[in-house]
Write an enzyme that holds these catalytic residues in place. Structure first.
Site, short mmCIF file in Angstrom:
data_model
loop_
_atom_site.label_atom_id
_atom_site.label_comp_id
_atom_site.label_asym_id
_atom_site.label_seq_id
_atom_site.Cartn_x
_atom_site.Cartn_y
_atom_site.Cartn_z
N ASP A 22 -26.21 103.40 21.20
CA ASP A 22 -25.49 104.66 21.03
C ASP A 22 -24.30 104.73 21.99
O ASP A 22 -24.37 104.20 23.10
CB ASP A 22 -26.45 105.82 21.32
CG ASP A 22 -25.95 107.15 20.76
OD1 ASP A 22 -24.90 107.15 20.06
OD2 ASP A 22 -26.59 108.18 21.02
N HIS A 39 -16.92 100.62 17.62
CA HIS A 39 -17.92 99.84 16.88
C HIS A 39 -17.65 98.33 17.04
O HIS A 39 -18.58 97.54 17.17
CB HIS A 39 -17.93 100.23 15.41
CG HIS A 39 -18.41 101.64 15.17
ND1 HIS A 39 -19.49 102.18 15.81
CD2 HIS A 39 -17.92 102.64 14.37
CE1 HIS A 39 -19.68 103.44 15.41
NE2 HIS A 39 -18.72 103.74 14.54
N LEU A 133 -36.00 83.24 19.72
CA LEU A 133 -35.91 84.71 19.72
C LEU A 133 -35.90 85.17 18.27
O LEU A 133 -35.24 84.57 17.43
CB LEU A 133 -34.61 85.14 20.41
CG LEU A 133 -34.16 86.61 20.22
CD1 LEU A 133 -35.10 87.56 20.97
CD2 LEU A 133 -32.73 86.81 20.73
#
Ligand code: FPP
Length: 244
Positions: A22, A39, A133
């Site tokens: 956020d 963004h 991962l």
């Protein structure tokens, strides 16, 4: 008195970290830039955080990239976010694969465009054998929607006589969630100082430790992830039990 266990680099490292990214808009506004610039910088922070998660030995990382409620944003911003996601999936997959990162997705594919679904399939297929991962990207995802989809499947199975309603329990329900084989997050991080779950992993976060960090997402990276893990290491997890 016995000597303490030797501390290894991976001591207290959570198995699964989930992040609500956020603050992109505020990062851009503070610089007089359009939201899309925030963004874009946020996508750079995704790269840095994936790298950091690998370096820190975290096996699962889930990132909330686009919520089922984000469609309510202005059309232009939704388009910018989708283009960024496509760019990320196109450009990063080879690199992720080289670095042993398996990519998976959660969320409702319904409503996503064909080209983005094709890129998601390619990313998942290319990296299926990678084990360092697992990066889970939440796309068109909402926790309530995921729970409803699971409930619908259970109802269909029960109606078809394939499932006895008296056998429905938490484990049976969890099997119908989007990624049933992924362990629940040990640590949930939300950046930018907001303290809400915003419909993220509602079922899975029942016992997750929550860390709210004031950093705006575009400024998040290795140091901030390490800080959250250090805080996690100080928590006592009781899962409803008691310590003494
Ligand atoms: C929240 O910031 C962030 C989002 C809604 C989208 C997250 C997307 C990215 C980090 C970029 C692309 C992702 C990937 C996986 C490549 P906000 O816009 O709500 O910020 P604000 O609260 O400051 O307005």
């Amino acid at each position: 008195m016995s000597s303490p266990e030797p501390q290894t680099e991976t001591a207290n490292v959570p198995r699964h970290v989930a992040i609500i990214m956020d603050g992109n808009g505020r990062w851009a506004a503070a610089r007089g830039l359009p939201r899309v610039a925030g963004h874009r910088k946020g996508a750079d922070a995704v790269r840095a955080t994936v790298r950091a998660a690998r370096e820190l030995g975290i096996p699962y990382l889930t990132l909330f990239a686009f919520s089922s409620e984000n469609w309510r944003r202005p059309k232009d911003e939704v388009m910018d976010l989708m283009e960024l996601l496509k760019l990320y999936l196109r450009r990063e997959i080879a690199d992720l694969h080289r670095n042993g990162v398996r990519v998976r997705f959660i969320g409702d594919r319904h409503g996503l465009s064909d080209d983005i679904c094709a890129l998601m399939d390619r990313a998942a297929e290319t990296t299926i054998g990678d084990t360092d991962l697992t990066l889970i990207i939440a796309l068109n995802y909402g926790g309530q929607g995921e729970i409803v989809r699971a409930a619908r499947q259970i109802a269909e199975d029960a109606a078809a006589g394939k499932l006895d309603p008296s056998t429905i329990d938490e484990a049976c329900f969890a099997q119908r969630l989007d990624n049933p084989d992924v362990p629940a997050p040990d640590l949930l991080i939300r950046t930018s100082g907001e303290q809400r779950l915003s419909n993220f992993l509602l079922w899975q976060c029942a016992y997750s430790e929550l860390v709210f960090d004031d950093t705006l997402w575009p400024d998040f990276g290795h140091a901030e992830l390490q800080r959250a893990i250090d805080l996690f290491g100080e928590r006592e997890r009781r899962f409803g039990g008691r310590s003494g």
